[in-house]
Design an enzyme around this catalytic site. Structure first.
Site, mmCIF file in Angstrom:
data_model
loop_
_atom_site.group_PDB
_atom_site.id
_atom_site.type_symbol
_atom_site.label_atom_id
_atom_site.label_comp_id
_atom_site.label_asym_id
_atom_site.label_seq_id
_atom_site.Cartn_x
_atom_site.Cartn_y
_atom_site.Cartn_z
ATOM 1 N N ASP A 149 7.077 -1.029 -2.812
ATOM 2 C CA ASP A 149 6.271 -0.486 -4.223
ATOM 3 C C ASP A 149 6.876 0.322 -5.018
ATOM 4 O O ASP A 149 8.178 0.662 -5.072
ATOM 5 C CB ASP A 149 5.044 0.575 -3.194
ATOM 6 C CG ASP A 149 5.582 1.283 -2.041
ATOM 7 O OD1 ASP A 149 6.910 1.503 -2.272
ATOM 8 O OD2 ASP A 149 4.736 1.782 -1.445
ATOM 9 N N HIS A 156 -1.656 4.473 5.942
ATOM 10 C CA HIS A 156 -1.272 3.610 5.082
ATOM 11 C C HIS A 156 0.237 2.948 5.123
ATOM 12 O O HIS A 156 0.993 3.676 5.947
ATOM 13 C CB HIS A 156 -1.341 4.013 3.504
ATOM 14 C CG HIS A 156 -0.455 5.139 3.071
ATOM 15 N ND1 HIS A 156 -0.515 5.916 2.204
ATOM 16 C CD2 HIS A 156 1.021 5.113 3.160
ATOM 17 C CE1 HIS A 156 0.512 6.631 1.939
ATOM 18 N NE2 HIS A 156 1.349 6.268 2.718
#
Ligand code: F6R
Length: 264
Positions: free
Chosen positions: A68, A139
């Site tokens: 990410d 997450h």
């Protein structure tokens, strides 16, 4: 079932994680590695750099894709994950920079960038080994609770708990990004092997929910239960809420991999 390795301490868990990455690089010099950022990974990369130098191991044939990047941060912003990865790992190994990939946080159209990133992973032949941390809310990458378990790389808004947890990386006068381009859960699940590392008691609830709870979007990491080849490396604290802890420790004493060697 996942291979769950509970190490006696943080140091041993970190070394074991770095060694697995090194083993992959050694066994398949052209491997595609998926990498992660976050505080948990910092000592792993330090160990990786030290061991690669000591063992004279080359990373020159590897390709990497990070999970990410913050939307709005250019690669040269000190808090961008691109800068972080350069500082922690890429500046210290013989891996050509063009073989390292992170989404471009300052892309004109982040959605187009996200789709191109997913396509680049596919074009590279997919990820051989994906390294993962876990958020306190379960997450993976920046796939916050409620993320589709089949998602591909896209833009996600960060949960307020994630913003709070990651604020420590930003100065008081710096504005923290609120969105990220993240590999999706489907992207992560397409990696041939997964390696998750969790350290410390702040991760204990998330680890227990991920490994022993129901598979649910409320805890995105619970999808790991459906992956055929996942190894989870933990220290004692991160393992402290696991109901079957004794069982895992019995199978892998001290977090060591024990291969079946016949009956006893
Ligand atoms: C970042 C990432 C995140 C982190 C997670 C844990 O690339 O993948 O999912 O792994 O937020 O972060 P730390 O290690 O800082 O607790």
């Amino acid at each position: 079932m996942a291979t769950i390795l509970i190490h006696p301490d943080m140091r041993s868990a970190i070394i074991a994680t770095a060694e697995r990455l090194l083993l992959t690089a050694k066994a398949k010099p052209g491997a595609v590695l998926g990498l992660a950022t976050g505080g948990t990974m910092e000592p792993v990369y330090q160990e990786l750099v030290e061991q690669a130098a000591r063992k004279r191991l080359s990373f020159a044939g590897l390709t990497t894709f990070n999970l990410d990047e913050y939307v709005g941060l250019a690669g040269d912003h000190p808090q961008s994950y691109r800068s972080t990865m350069n500082r922690l790992l890429f500046d210290h190994v013989d891996l050509p920079r063009e073989q390292t990939h992170l989404p471009r946080g300052d892309a004109e159209d982040p959605s187009v960038e996200a789709r191109a990133y997913e396509a680049a992973i596919e074009a590279a032949g997919g990820i051989d080994l994906q390294l993962l941390g876990i958020g306190r809310n379960g997450h993976l990458g920046f796939n916050e609770p409620s993320s589709s378990l089949a998602s591909s790389t896209r833009i996600k808004k960060l949960a307020s708990s994630t913003l709070k947890a990651n604020a420590r990386f930003f100065g008081d006068d710096e504005r923290m990004p609120t969105h990220a381009i993240t590999m999706g859960i489907g992207t992560i699940m397409r990696a041939r092997k997964l390696l998750m590392l969790a350290i410390g008691d702040s991760k204990a609830d998330a680890v227990a929910a991920a490994l022993e709870g129901p598979v649910t979007t409320s805890c995105p990491a619970s999808i790991l239960q459906f992956h055929p080849d996942v190894t989870v490396v933990l220290d004692q604290e991160a393992a402290s809420c696991l109901k079957l802890r004794d069982f895992y420790e019995d199978i892998h004493p001290g977090g060591q991999e024990v291969y079946f060697a016949g009956t006893r």
